[in-house]
Design a protein around this motif. Structure first.
Motif, PDB file in Angstrom:
ATOM      1  N   LEU A 133       0.822  -1.198   0.000  1.00 25.64           N
ATOM      2  CA  LEU A 133       0.000   0.000   0.000  1.00 25.64           C
ATOM      3  C   LEU A 133       0.865   1.261   0.000  1.00 25.64           C
ATOM      4  O   LEU A 133       0.492   2.270  -0.598  1.00 25.64           O
ATOM      5  N   CYS A 134       2.025   1.185   0.630  1.00 25.09           N
ATOM      6  CA  CYS A 134       2.941   2.329   0.609  1.00 25.09           C
ATOM      7  C   CYS A 134       3.521   2.505  -0.789  1.00 25.09           C
ATOM      8  O   CYS A 134       3.754   3.635  -1.233  1.00 25.09           O
ATOM      9  N   ALA A 135       3.770   1.395  -1.468  1.00 19.68           N
ATOM     10  CA  ALA A 135       4.256   1.472  -2.845  1.00 19.68           C
ATOM     11  C   ALA A 135       3.182   2.078  -3.742  1.00 19.68           C
ATOM     12  O   ALA A 135       3.475   2.868  -4.642  1.00 19.68           O
ATOM     13  N   LEU A 136       1.939   1.732  -3.478  1.00 20.14           N
ATOM     14  CA  LEU A 136       0.837   2.329  -4.232  1.00 20.14           C
ATOM     15  C   LEU A 136       0.801   3.837  -4.007  1.00 20.14           C
ATOM     16  O   LEU A 136       0.688   4.620  -4.961  1.00 20.14           O
ATOM     17  N   ALA A 137       0.907   4.245  -2.755  1.00 23.89           N
ATOM     18  CA  ALA A 137       0.898   5.686  -2.448  1.00 23.89           C
ATOM     19  C   ALA A 137       2.061   6.377  -3.144  1.00 23.89           C
ATOM     20  O   ALA A 137       1.908   7.454  -3.733  1.00 23.89           O
ATOM     21  N   PHE A 138       3.216   5.749  -3.086  1.00 20.54           N
ATOM     22  CA  PHE A 138       4.400   6.283  -3.765  1.00 20.54           C
ATOM     23  C   PHE A 138       4.132   6.441  -5.253  1.00 20.54           C
ATOM     24  O   PHE A 138       4.420   7.476  -5.863  1.00 20.54           O
ATOM     25  N   SER A 139       3.571   5.421  -5.841  1.00 23.07           N
ATOM     26  CA  SER A 139       3.363   5.432  -7.289  1.00 23.07           C
ATOM     27  C   SER A 139       2.330   6.475  -7.697  1.00 23.07           C
ATOM     28  O   SER A 139       2.494   7.171  -8.693  1.00 23.07           O
ATOM     29  N   ILE A 140       1.269   6.598  -6.917  1.00 22.76           N
ATOM     30  CA  ILE A 140       0.248   7.603  -7.256  1.00 22.76           C
ATOM     31  C   ILE A 140       0.843   9.009  -7.153  1.00 22.76           C
ATOM     32  O   ILE A 140       0.658   9.845  -8.039  1.00 22.76           O
ATOM     33  N   HIS A 141       1.552   9.259  -6.077  1.00 25.25           N
ATOM     34  CA  HIS A 141       2.144  10.594  -5.909  1.00 25.25           C
ATOM     35  C   HIS A 141       3.112  10.892  -7.059  1.00 25.25           C
ATOM     36  O   HIS A 141       3.108  11.982  -7.633  1.00 25.25           O
ATOM     37  N   THR A 142       3.903   9.904  -7.423  1.00 27.32           N
ATOM     38  CA  THR A 142       4.858  10.085  -8.518  1.00 27.32           C
ATOM     39  C   THR A 142       4.121  10.323  -9.840  1.00 27.32           C
ATOM     40  O   THR A 142       4.540  11.156 -10.656  1.00 27.32           O
ATOM     41  N   THR A 143       3.026   9.629 -10.046  1.00 31.60           N
ATOM     42  CA  THR A 143       2.225   9.825 -11.256  1.00 31.60           C
ATOM     43  C   THR A 143       1.641  11.232 -11.296  1.00 31.60           C
ATOM     44  O   THR A 143       1.606  11.877 -12.344  1.00 31.60           O
ATOM     45  N   LEU A 144       1.158  11.694 -10.155  1.00 32.33           N
ATOM     46  CA  LEU A 144       0.589  13.040 -10.115  1.00 32.33           C
ATOM     47  C   LEU A 144       1.655  14.090 -10.391  1.00 32.33           C
ATOM     48  O   LEU A 144       1.408  15.085 -11.062  1.00 32.33           O
ATOM     49  N   LEU A 145       2.837  13.871  -9.846  1.00 29.13           N
ATOM     50  CA  LEU A 145       3.907  14.841 -10.080  1.00 29.13           C
ATOM     51  C   LEU A 145       4.351  14.801 -11.541  1.00 29.13           C
ATOM     52  O   LEU A 145       4.406  15.830 -12.216  1.00 29.13           O
ATOM     53  N   GLY A 146       4.666  13.601 -12.022  1.00 32.45           N
ATOM     54  CA  GLY A 146       5.248  13.488 -13.365  1.00 32.45           C
ATOM     55  C   GLY A 146       6.625  14.141 -13.380  1.00 32.45           C
ATOM     56  O   GLY A 146       7.095  14.690 -12.375  1.00 32.45           O
ATOM     57  N   GLU A 147       7.239  14.051 -14.519  1.00 30.96           N
ATOM     58  CA  GLU A 147       8.582  14.621 -14.708  1.00 30.96           C
ATOM     59  C   GLU A 147       8.642  16.094 -14.264  1.00 30.96           C
ATOM     60  O   GLU A 147       9.478  16.491 -13.460  1.00 30.96           O
ATOM     61  N   THR A 148       7.695  16.864 -14.781  1.00 32.65           N
ATOM     62  CA  THR A 148       7.681  18.304 -14.507  1.00 32.65           C
ATOM     63  C   THR A 148       7.512  18.583 -13.026  1.00 32.65           C
ATOM     64  O   THR A 148       8.223  19.407 -12.446  1.00 32.65           O
ATOM     65  N   GLY A 149       6.548  17.935 -12.433  1.00 32.58           N
ATOM     66  CA  GLY A 149       6.223  18.213 -11.043  1.00 32.58           C
ATOM     67  C   GLY A 149       7.324  17.782 -10.095  1.00 32.58           C
ATOM     68  O   GLY A 149       7.651  18.503  -9.150  1.00 32.58           O
ATOM     69  N   LEU A 150       7.908  16.625 -10.344  1.00 28.05           N
ATOM     70  CA  LEU A 150       8.945  16.157  -9.432  1.00 28.05           C
ATOM     71  C   LEU A 150      10.180  17.058  -9.510  1.00 28.05           C
ATOM     72  O   LEU A 150      10.771  17.401  -8.480  1.00 28.05           O
TER      73      LEU A 150
END
Lengths: 446, 493, 446, 493
Positions: free
Chosen positions: C330-347
C-alpha cells in the motif's frame, strides 16, 4: 492547473481539429464589450496553500468535539461510525449522478429503496420518499402537499414548531398567497391547538419533541384534524428520538416530516442535512420528491428505478407537485448506513443512552438555585430557565469553554418572556465529566 | 454477483455499533414510550461494509469513466475538497453555537460570497438555497417580493420552451402563470418575441444562458433591456454558468437574479442525487430582498444576520429559505475549488469545457445531425436524432448501446424543443485521449446503426448489472418499500 | 461485538450443525490446565471510547504540521495530495491480499508493474522490485545480495551511511557471520573510502545525499569497486532528491536502495515506509523481494503476474534469496500515485523548491554567530555546527515551538566530536515565516 | 474495460500537482545536478483518479467478498483503525523529533506491548519487525545471540515439513542448517520424533501452532520440555495465533519466541501485499536480547531506549532490525482493534473463527476429503484433492472455478505435506448466511467435478478481468518494466 488534463500542445491540436484559430473564436456569441478582461481574484494555488487558507478559517471555530457540548435545537451531535464516512466517499457513490440510467446505477437505487423502507418503519408510515433537502424544507413541502390533498390553503402551526421551520413555511406561503396561522411560542407544551383547527384548515403542523424538547401527544390532534377534514403533519428534528418514543404514524399522522441529520451526518454548521418525508400510501401521487420503486429488467431480474416521475418537474413542468429536482442523496446514504449499523437493537439502545444523559443533565442543572427545567417530558433536549438573560449566560459559558445550548432569544428575538430560556441537549457523546463541567460553569456564571 | 436487500440479510438482534446498555434511571418520557418494535434489521460492521461496497460496484461514476450528461456537468470532484469539508472546524461546528465561536465559518461564507459576486458582477448573494431549483425559488421569491414592494401584481412569468422543467415548476409554485417564449430557428431567443410578450402583467423572464441547446443567447443584452423597460425582472438559470466563468459577467448582461449550482460549476460532488447547493446572486434591483440569513460586511469583519431584529436600513429580506445557514459543507468544497483554480484557472476551465464540447462536435459533425446547423457551441453540444432516420434505432436505443461500450449515456430527449435530442457535455475534466476514444466509439455506433445492426441497439444494454428495466410496471403498481415475502403456503398456491 | 456477525442463535445453530455441544468442544486439543480463564485486560469498547483513548495519546504528541518543522535524517515531511490517501483507501486496494491469483488482482499487479518502472527510471537502473519493508532493510538485503553475486562476505560501509542503516546491516552480518567494515562518521564527506576497498570486498555501501546531507560523487567509487570485483550499493533516504541530482544508475551503481517514504507516505513515527530496490538486469535472479512481470492470458490479452518466484521462500524454502514474503504494497501504491501526479515536470519542480528552501535556510542560519554549515553541497538537508551541545539546543528550540532537526548525538551517541552537530532539513512545506521563526529561536537559544 | 498503462497515457509536461516555479537562487548542488530527464510521465488529477479507480476495480477484496485464504487470515479491516492511524498526532510525527514531543507515541507502543504480553504470557516484546518473516528473523536472531552468549555454537534448527517457507528461509539466512521434523499420521508433531533429533548441535525448533494443517499441536508442552532440556529454544510461528487468543497463552506452552502478524490476528489491512508488522514476544530466556529500540517501563512512565548508550543492567540487545521504531501506523490500528474487542471480544473472535472453520468443515465433510480424518479443526480447515480423484480436475482447476462463482480461491498446495491441499480459513468476519452460500457453492462445484464437467474447470476463470495467465512465459523472458513499443517500421517487419 492540476484539474485540467490538457497540455498546451493538446489545446492547439484540438483547436486545429475544430477549425478555429484561437479559443476566443468559440466565444464570439458573447458581445465583445461584455467579455471579461480579468477577474479581481487571486491566481491558482496549490493544495498546500488552499489547505492553509481554509485551515486558518477552520481553526478560528470551536469544534464541538473539543469542548463539553450541549447544543441542539434542530441539529444534534452524535457519534457516526467511521465506516459510514468511508463508504459514502466511495467514488461509485460520491461521483455518480442521479440514477436516471437504472441499468448502471442499481447501487444508488437499491440504497434509496432500503432508505425509503427504513424511514417508513421509523416513522410508522406506509411510504417514504428518497429524501428532501432538510427538515425545514420538507415541512414546507408537507404543507403544500396538504393544500393539494385537501384543496384548502390554511395551515395551522403549533407554537412548538422550530421557529426556523415556521419562517420557511410562512415565507413561502406569504408569497404563494396561502394562509398560515402560527400559534405563539409554547415552551411547556400547554397550548390549546385543538381550538385553532377549523373547517378552513388544510393541515395542522405539530413538532414532537417540540423545539423546546417537550413530547407532544399527537393522537387527539390527529382526531380533531381528521374530524374537520384536515391533515396532521407531524414534524421531528431529532430522528434518534424515534428509537424510544411512539412514532407519529401510530398516532394518526398523515404526513411525517423531519430532519435526519442525527443519523450518519455531521453538524457542518447547518448543512447539508437530509429531510425525511413519509405519508400514507393513498397520498403517494401527491407527494413531492423522488421515489424509488421495485420492478424487473428485460431478463426478469429484480431491479429498481426512479418512479412516479409524472409528479415531477422535468415531466410535468408547471403542473408538477414540486419544483424539487434533487434529493439529498449522499446524506441519505449516510443516514441509511448508520441506521443499518445500528439496527433495531442499536438504535433503541442509543436512544435510551441519549435520554438517560439528558435526564441526568436536567437533574444536575436544576439543582442550581434559580434554575429549573420547564418540560414534564422530553427526550434528549429540554428547556432550562435561568435567572437573568439566557444569551449572556450562554456566552459566558462559552468563554469558560462550555457550549451550553441555544438561548431561545436567538430563535425568537424580541420576546422578553422567553429571554431567560436555554435549549439544552445531551446525547451519547456527553460524559459525566462534561455534565460536571456544565454544572460547575453554570454555577460560576449565575 | 447479486446483492440481497438489507431486509433479507439483516437481523433485529445484530448491531454494528457497540454501546453499553444504560444503567437504571428514572425516564422522563411521560406516556410517550414507543410501544411496538420499529422493524429495523441490523448488520455487523463487516456485513454492512460489504453490503454497501458491493452495491457501489453496480454504479457508474465520474471516477470510473466519462459522464457526458449535458446540462448536468459531471466534472472531476477533487479530493482536496472532501478533505477540507471534514476539518473539525468545518464539519464539527453547530449552526447555533455562539457566533463568537464560529467567526471562521462566517468568514468562509463571506469569502465564498466575494468570489461569486466578482465572477458574476452582481450586488448581493443569498447563500442558503439547498439546490439549484431551491435557488430558482429563492430568486423568484425575491422578484415576487420586489414586485409586491412596488405595490404591483404581475401574475405572469415568461419561460422559453427549451428551459429546464424546474423553471416553470418554480414559477407555478409561487402562483405565477407561465407563458412560453418561442425560440428562433437558430435555437436562441428572439428579443422581438420577448418584447411582444412583455406587459405590465409580466413579473419576470426566466432565461438559461448559455441555453439548454448549448448556445450563448447573443441578444441577451437587448432582451434584458426590454424586460427592464417593461418593469419586469430578468431571472437567469445559472445551470450553465460553468461555460462563461471568467469570460462574461452576468451582471453586465443585465441579469437580476441567477442561481449557481455549486455542484455543476464548482465541482461539489453529485453524490448519486445530492446534496447540492444553489446560492443566488442578485442585482442592485433585488439585493435588498435577499432572505435571512445573510452575511453583512461590517468594519469589524463579516457578520451573520439571522433575524429581522438585526436588520439595517434598507434591508428587506423576503423571509427565510431554510433552517440554519445553508450548505456549509458545500460552501467549503466550492471555495476550495475556486481557490485552487484562481482567476486564471477558472477562466481556463471554462475555455477547456467549451473546447472539449466543440472537439466532440468536430469529431461527430459529419455523422451526427446538429439541429441548429454547424456552428460553435458552448460547453455542451446538441444533436438530434435525424441521423438515425430510417434505422429503427431511437435516441434511447442509441444511448443504451453506449452503456455496452463502457460509457454513461448523454442527456436524452432534452431540451424538448429538439426531436430526439442528445446533449453531450464532456466538461473540462476530460483529456484529449479520453475524448478521442469517446468520439471513435460514438462514430462506430452511428455507423453500426446505419449498417442496420438494429438488434444490437434494441437489446442494449447487455453488459450492465441490469438490462432495461420495466419502468411502466414500476409506476403502475408502485412498490416503494420492502415487504416480507408471503409465507410459503400462500406463495405455493 | 460490532465486528462479529453472529447472533447467539446463529452460534447455537452452527454448533448443532457441527455436532458439538459447546464451543469449547472444539478446543479440546489445548491441554486443559493451559486454557486461559480470563485475560487481565479491559472488556470491549465502542468507537467513541476507542477514539477517546487513542485520541488522548495522539494529543500528547506535537504534530509536525502544527509547528515550524525541520526534522529529516531519513524521513521527510512532504505535502501529499489528498487524492493519494483517498485512492489507497479504496477497499479494492486496501483489503486485497498479495496478488497470487492474478486473474482477479490485475489492479494491484498493474500498479506494481508501473511502480517498478517508475523506480527503475528514478534510480537510473534497469530493473526494480515491487518494494521492500523500508530503506534500512533494503540496504541489508542489498548487502546479502552482493554477497551472493560476488561470493564474498565483506561489506564496506561509508561513514555517510545513516547510522540506523549501518546498525541493521551490522546486526544481521554479525549473527550471519559476515564481515562489515564500517568507516567512522563522515559529516563533511571527506572520507577516503577508496582505500577501504580491497579484493575481499563484496560491496561498498555509499549513501548520497549522505545522512549528513552531503552529496557524494559515486563514479570513482564505482570504478574502484568494479576494478576489484566488488559491487557499489548506492543508498538514498530522500527519494525527492532524485528529481534534481544525478541518479546512482548514471554513476555506475550496481544496486540502488533507498527509502521511498518521501513520496506519498506520511511520517507516522517511522513506519510503515517503503523500501526501493533496483539493480542491473543481469542480477535479477539474485534479487530479493517480489517482482511483477508482464505476460498474456489464455485469450492472448496482456496481463501481469508475480514472477521469478523460484527465488522466493515459499518455493525454495531454505535455498531462497531472502526470507521476505511481503512487500510494502500500500505504501508502494501511495508512492506510485504521488509520482504519477507529479510526473517529470512536477517532481523536478518539487525538488528545486526543496533545494531552494534548504539553501535559504542554510544561508539564514549560518549568519548567526558561531553557527556554520558543514557541507559544500547538499540537497534539502545539511549539517549545522552550533556552539555548545546540539541536543540541548534542539530541546530548547522545541520548547520554543520549533522542531529544528536531529542532534547527531542521537544517532551517534558517545562521540564528543559530533556533539555540536544538528541535521537540519527543509522541504516545500516550509514558509519564509517558518525559516524566520527558526532563525529567531536559534538566536535566542544560543 | 481495459485500462492502459500509465506510460501509455501520461505525458512528461502534464502534472497533477500545482507548484510555483521557484525564483532565482544560487544552488548548492556542486557537480551533482541531474543531466538527463528521468522519463516520468504525469497525469492530471482527474486522469490519475480515474486510472487508479479503474485499476482497483480489477481487484478482489475482503470488502467485496469472502476471502477464504487459509493461513492468510483475511478478516474485516475496521475503518475506525484507518481513522485513528490518520490522526495528526499519529500520522504526522517524525521518528526523530525530540522525545519530549512524542510521549503519547511511546505510551501507545507501551500499551500495545502490554496487551501483547498479557495475551501471550511472555516477558518482553520487540515491536519493530516490519512483517511476519521479519519477526521470525528477529526471533531467530535473539536465539542465535542467546546461544552465542552462552559460548555455544549450535548450527541446527529443526523445522517440520508443514512449516511456512519463511521458517527454513529465515534459519538459512542466519547460517543455520535446517533439519526437517516428520509429522505423525494425524498431522501433528510427535514429541518422540523431536526428541530423537535434539542434540547439543540444535539451537531451536521452529513450530507453528496451531499448525498449518489447522490443528493444535496437542503435545506442545512435551515438545517444549524436550527442547529446553536439550538446551535449545522453542520458536513458535505465530501466523495462526488468531485461533487461540484468549484461549491459551503461548508462554505457558513453553514458547521462547513468537512473532505476531498484526495484519492477521489484529486486522491491519493487507493492502495488496503489505505493509505488515511482526512484533515478537520473548520468554524470560530471551527477553534480554530484544533488539533496539524498545520501550522500558520506568517510574515516570514508558521510555523509548534507542541506543546502547542508554542500556540498563541486564539489557543485551542483539542489535537493531530497522531504522527508527517500527510500524507505528500498524501499531495504532492493532491497538484500536484490541481496545475495540477487549478481553471478551478477542476471545469471542477466536471462538467464532474456529466455529466458522468447523462449520465449513461440517458442511463439506461428506463431499470433500480430510487428510487427517473427520475431527475438529482450529481456525482453518484442510482438505486434500482425493475427492477429485478420477475427475481430471486438479486443485488448481477447482480453485479457479471458484473465481467464476464470485469467490477468491482458498490457499492451494499448502501445506506441502498434503497432496493437492486446499486450506480454507473463513475467519470470524463471515456471517452464517455468507458461509451457507459458500458451502453450497463449493458443494455444487464438487458435484459438477464428479459429474464430469471437466471443461468448465479447465477453462476457468471465464468471468474475471483475465483468464489464466501464462506464468511460465513471464518467468522465462522476464518483462519487469514498461518499454516503449518498437517504432512502427520495425514492428511491421
Amino acid at each position: 492547473m492540476r484539474y485540467l488534463p490538457h497540455s498546451e500542445a493538446d489545446r492547439q491540436a484540438m483547436l486545429r481539429a475544430i477549425g478555429v484559430g484561437a479559443i476566443d473564436d468559440l466565444f464570439l456569441d458573447i458581445p465583445e464589450p461584455l467579455r471579461v478582461g480579468a477577474l479581481d481574484l487571486p491566481r491558482r494555488a496549490g493544495e498546500l496553500s488552499v489547505e492553509r487558507t481554509i485551515g486558518r478559517m477552520a481553526a478560528k471555530n470551536v469544534a464541538a468535539g473539543s469542548v463539553p457540548f450541549f447544543v441542539g435545537a434542530g441539529a444534534y451531535r452524535h457519534h457516526v461510525p467511521a465506516s459510514v464516512d468511508h463508504l459514502i466517499q466511495r467514488s461509485e457513490f460520491l461521483t455518480s449522478y442521479t440514477p436516471y440510467q437504472p441499468e448502471i446505477t442499481q447501487g444508488t437505487l437499491q440504497v434509496l429503496f432500503e432508505f425509503q423502507t427504513q424511514v417508513a418503519h421509523l416513522t410508522g408510515m406506509e411510504v417514504a420518499n428518497a429524501s428532501m433537502y432538510d427538515g425545514s424544507t420538507a415541512t414546507a413541502e408537507a404543507v403544500l402537499m396538504a393544500h393539494r390533498v385537501t384543496r384548502r390553503k390554511k395551515a395551522v402551526l403549533s407554537g412548538g414548531l422550530h421557529p426556523h421551520y415556521r419562517a420557511v413555511v410562512e415565507g413561502l406561503s406569504k408569497l404563494a398567497s396561502d394562509t398560515v396561522a402560527a400559534l405563539p411560542p409554547d415552551p411547556a407544551g400547554t397550548e390549546d391547538i385543538l381550538a385553532a383547527i377549523d373547517a378552513e384548515t388544510s393541515c395542522v403542523v405539530v413538532q414532537s419533541p417540540s423545539v423546546y424538547g417537550q413530547l407532544i401527544d399527537l393522537a387527539p390532534i390527529a382526531q380533531k384534524a381528521h374530524a374537520v377534514g384536515a391533515l396532521l403533519v407531524a414534524v421531528f428534528t431529532e430522528v434518534v428520538s424515534l428509537g424510544l418514543v411512539e412514532p407519529p404514524g401510530a398516532q394518526g399522522a398523515d404526513i411525517v416530516v423531519g430532519e435526519g441529520q442525527g443519523l450518519g451526518n455531521a453538524l457542518s454548521f447547518g448543512g447539508p442535512y437530509v429531510g425525511l418525508f413519509a405519508t400514507r400510501a393513498k397520498y403517494v401521487r401527491q407527494m413531492p420528491g423522488r421515489l424509488c420503486g421495485e420492478t424487473v429488467d428485460a431478463d426478469g431480474r429484480r431491479g429498481f428505478v426512479l418512479t412516479l416521475s409524472t409528479r415531477e418537474q422535468h415531466i410535468r413542468r408547471d403542473k408538477a407537485t414540486s419544483n424539487i429536482c434533487t434529493n439529498s442523496g449522499l446524506c441519505a446514504l449516510a443516514f441509511s448506513i448508520h441506521t443499518t449499523l445500528l439496527g433495531e437493537t442499536g438504535l433503541a439502545r442509543l436512544a435510551r443512552i441519549n435520554h438517560m444523559n439528558a435526564v441526568a443533565l436536567a437533574e444536575s442543572l436544576s439543582e442550581l438555585a434559580g434554575v429549573s427545567v420547564l418540560n414534564d417530558s422530553f427526550f434528549n433536549e429540554f428547556t432550562l430557565r435561568v435567572p437573568g438573560d439566557a444569551a449572556s449566560v450562554v456566552e459566558a459559558l462559552a468563554e469558560r469553554g462550555v457550549l451550553g445550548g441555544v438561548p431561545v432569544s436567538r430563535l425568537e428575538p424580541g420576546r422578553p418572556e422567553l429571554a431567560d430560556l436555554i435549549l439544552v441537549a445531551s446525547t451519547e457523546i456527553n460524559t459525566d465529566e462534561d455534565r460536571a463541567a456544565y454544572a460547575a460553569a453554570l454555577a460560576e456564571v449565575l | 454477483v447479486e446483492e440481497p436487500l438489507l431486509f433479507e440479510i439483516g437481523r433485529h438482534d445484530v448491531t454494528g455499533v457497540d454501546l453499553d446498555e444504560p444503567g437504571r434511571f428514572a425516564p422522563r418520557l411521560g406516556a410517550h414510550m414507543r410501544r411496538a418494535p420499529i422493524d429495523l434489521p441490523g448488520l455487523s460492521e463487516p456485513e454492512a461494509v460489504r453490503h454497501y461496497v458491493r452495491l457501489s460496484q453496480k454504479n457508474y461514476a465520474i471516477d470510473s469513466g466519462l459522464y457526458p450528461l449535458g446540462s448536468c456537468t459531471m466534472k472531476h470532484n477533487p479530493r482536496l475538497n472532501e478533505k477540507m469539508a471534514r476539518l473539525p472546524g468545518i464539519a464539527d461546528i453547530h449552526p447555533l453555537q455562539p457566533l463568537s465561536t464560529v467567526s471562521g465559518a462566517v468568514e468562509l461564507m463571506a469569502e465564498l460570497g466575494r468570489w461569486l459576486l466578482e465572477m458574476t458582477g452582481m450586488r448581493a448573494v443569498a447563500l442558503s438555497p439547498k439546490a439549484g431549483a431551491h435557488g430558482e425559488l429563492c430568486g423568484m421569491m425575491a422578484i415576487k417580493a420586489a414586485v409586491e414592494a412596488r405595490g404591483e401584481a404581475r401574475p405572469i412569468v415568461l419561460v422559453p420552451e427549451s428551459a429546464h422543467g424546474t423553471n416553470p415548476a418554480t414559477a407555478a409554485l409561487l402562483g405565477f402563470r407561465v407563458v412560453p417564449v418561442p425560440a428562433r430557428a437558430d435555437g436562441t431567443v428572439d428579443p422581438e418575441a420577448v418584447r411582444k410578450l412583455l406587459s405590465p402583467q409580466v413579473a419576470a423572464i426566466m432565461l438559461t444562458n448559455p441555453n439548454t441547446c448549448g448556445l450563448f443567447e447573443r441578444d441577451v443584452v437587448e432582451i434584458a433591456r426590454a424586460v427592464h423597460e417593461a418593469g419586469a425582472y430578468f431571472y437567469c438559470d445559472g445551470a450553465n454558468f460553468n461555460a462563461i466563468v471568467g469570460k462574461a459577467k452576468v451582471g453586465e448582461l443585465g441579469v437580476d437574479a441567477m442561481h449557481i449550482n455549486l455542484h455543476k460549476t464548482f465541482s461539489t460532488p453529485h453524490g448519486g442525487g445530492g446534496p447540492g447547493a444553489g446560492p443566488v446572486v442578485l442585482s442592485h434591483r433585488l439585493a435588498a430582498f435577499a432572505p435571512l440569513p445573510f452575511v453583512r460586511m461590517e468594519a469589524e469583519g463579516p457578520r451573520l444576520v439571522e433575524s429581522e431584529a438585526e436588520l439595517a436600513e434598507g434591508e428587506t429580506p423576503f423571509g427565510r429559505m431554510v433552517a440554519f445557514h445553508g450548505q456549509m459543507g458545500m460552501y467549503v468544497r466550492a471555495l476550495a475549488y475556486m481557490l485552487s483554480h484562481g482567476a486564471d484557472g477558472l477562466k481556463q476551465a471554462s475555455e477547456d469545457a467549451v473546447l472539449n464540447a466543440n472537439y466532440v462536435r468536430a469529431g461527430l459533425r459529419d455523422l451526427f445531425s446538429q439541429p441548429f446547423g454547424d456552428r460553435p457551441c458552448m460547453h455542451e453540444v446538441l444533436f438530434d436524432d435525424s441521423f438515425l432516420d430510417g434505422t429503427g434505432v431511437t435516441t434511447l436505443d442509441f444511448a443504451k448501446a453506449m452503456i455496452d461500450e463502457g460509457y454513461h449515456p448523454m442527456t436524452m430527449y432534452f431540451p424538448l424543443v429538439v426531436h430526439g435530442a442528445m446533449l453531450i457535455e464532456p466538461t473540462e475534466s476530460e483529456s484529449k485521449a479520453s475524448l478521442d476514444l469517446f468520439v471513435a466509439t460514438l462514430r462506430d455506433l452511428a455507423m453500426r446503426a446505419r449498417a442496420g445492426e438494429t438488434d444490437r441497439f434494441k437489446a442494449a444494454p447487455r453488459y450492465a448489472p441490469r438490462r432495461r428495466l420495466d419502468e411502466t410496471r414500476a409506476a403502475r403498481t408502485p412498490k416503494l418499500k420492502w415487504e416480507p415475502p408471503a409465507p410459503f403456503e400462500q406463495a405455493a398456491e
